[in-house]
Design an enzyme around this catalytic site. Sequence first.
Site, PDB file in Angstrom:
ATOM      1  N   CYS A  85       5.702  -4.302 -10.797  1.00 47.02           N
ATOM      2  CA  CYS A  85       5.660  -4.643  -9.823  1.00 47.02           C
ATOM      3  C   CYS A  85       6.598  -6.107  -9.494  1.00 47.02           C
ATOM      4  O   CYS A  85       7.941  -6.029  -9.632  1.00 47.02           O
ATOM      5  CB  CYS A  85       4.191  -4.888  -9.154  1.00 47.02           C
ATOM      6  SG  CYS A  85       4.279  -5.098  -7.324  1.00 47.02           S
ATOM      7  N   HIS A 204       1.173   0.034 -11.002  1.00 46.89           N
ATOM      8  CA  HIS A 204       0.468  -0.626 -11.822  1.00 46.89           C
ATOM      9  C   HIS A 204      -0.298   0.003 -12.964  1.00 46.89           C
ATOM     10  O   HIS A 204      -1.464   0.320 -12.687  1.00 46.89           O
ATOM     11  CB  HIS A 204      -0.356  -1.722 -11.030  1.00 46.89           C
ATOM     12  CG  HIS A 204       0.100  -2.820 -10.267  1.00 46.89           C
ATOM     13  ND1 HIS A 204       0.152  -4.053 -10.507  1.00 46.89           N
ATOM     14  CD2 HIS A 204       0.544  -2.709  -8.908  1.00 46.89           C
ATOM     15  CE1 HIS A 204       0.866  -4.741  -9.557  1.00 46.89           C
ATOM     16  NE2 HIS A 204       1.214  -3.969  -8.686  1.00 46.89           N
ATOM     17  N   GLU A 206      -1.893  -1.233 -15.445  1.00 42.81           N
ATOM     18  CA  GLU A 206      -2.577  -2.154 -15.987  1.00 42.81           C
ATOM     19  C   GLU A 206      -3.997  -1.790 -15.408  1.00 42.81           C
ATOM     20  O   GLU A 206      -5.117  -2.131 -15.990  1.00 42.81           O
ATOM     21  CB  GLU A 206      -2.301  -3.662 -16.132  1.00 42.81           C
ATOM     22  CG  GLU A 206      -2.534  -4.153 -14.725  1.00 42.81           C
ATOM     23  CD  GLU A 206      -1.136  -4.056 -14.021  1.00 42.81           C
ATOM     24  OE1 GLU A 206      -1.183  -4.588 -12.791  1.00 42.81           O
ATOM     25  OE2 GLU A 206      -0.616  -2.948 -14.145  1.00 42.81           O
TER      26      GLU A 206
END
EC number: 6.3.5.3
Length: 241
Positions: A85, A204, A206
């Site tokens: 991002c 994302h 994560e």
Amino acid sequence: MRIGVVTFPGTLDDRDALRAIAQVGGEPVALWHADDTLHDVDAVVLPGGFSYGDYLRAGAISRFAPVMGRVVDAANGGMPVLGICNGFQILCESHLLPGSMIKNAHRSFICRDQPLRVENSATAWTSEFADQEVIRIPLKNQDGQYVADERTLAQLEDENRVVFRYVAGATHGPAGFEENPNGSRHGIAGVTNERGNVVGLMPHPEHAIEPGFGPDEPDRGTRTGTDGRRFFTSVLGSLVS
């Protein structure tokens, strides 16, 4: 393996990235934007957020942070670097990746679980995926529209450097943007450099590393949501191979 995660003023997802690294057996190392060293890490993650408040352009100020000089040198030397991002925006501003990020075409912030098609599984961060596999990763951005001139886009396509592309299947998106959530050219969600060690993407990974907390699996009605885990296991595998 030691994987560093850089924190800039305004970074939001550094702790999530550090936790993801630990979850897959790596050694997470916190890096600070003012550091003049990478503290002997083997790979680097530039996480999401709004570094320096996204003043000027998203990522435009971060490229001048002292630590980025070391990141650029290490990436050019072959070290794996992942930009997520805002991290993707910083990689573009630092010229480690081509193109640029501008505001979403619908001029709105977007947050949803996003299907992606894996276009290149030969990078340091995608080796545990299969080409053309569809995965599901959370997406949240305001400046997520990937743009580049036609020559650059053609080069990315010809050299198989588009790593992820948006595909249909997401819900809760702005009307008319169900498949391409932000208007990115060629539906591009992520790209890599020529060497394949530097990857940037808007979604994302994560936030999709363990059962029960990641995106919904629409076919099963459950929340397994572990597709993001393979980004981090991929890089660990690339470092030991």
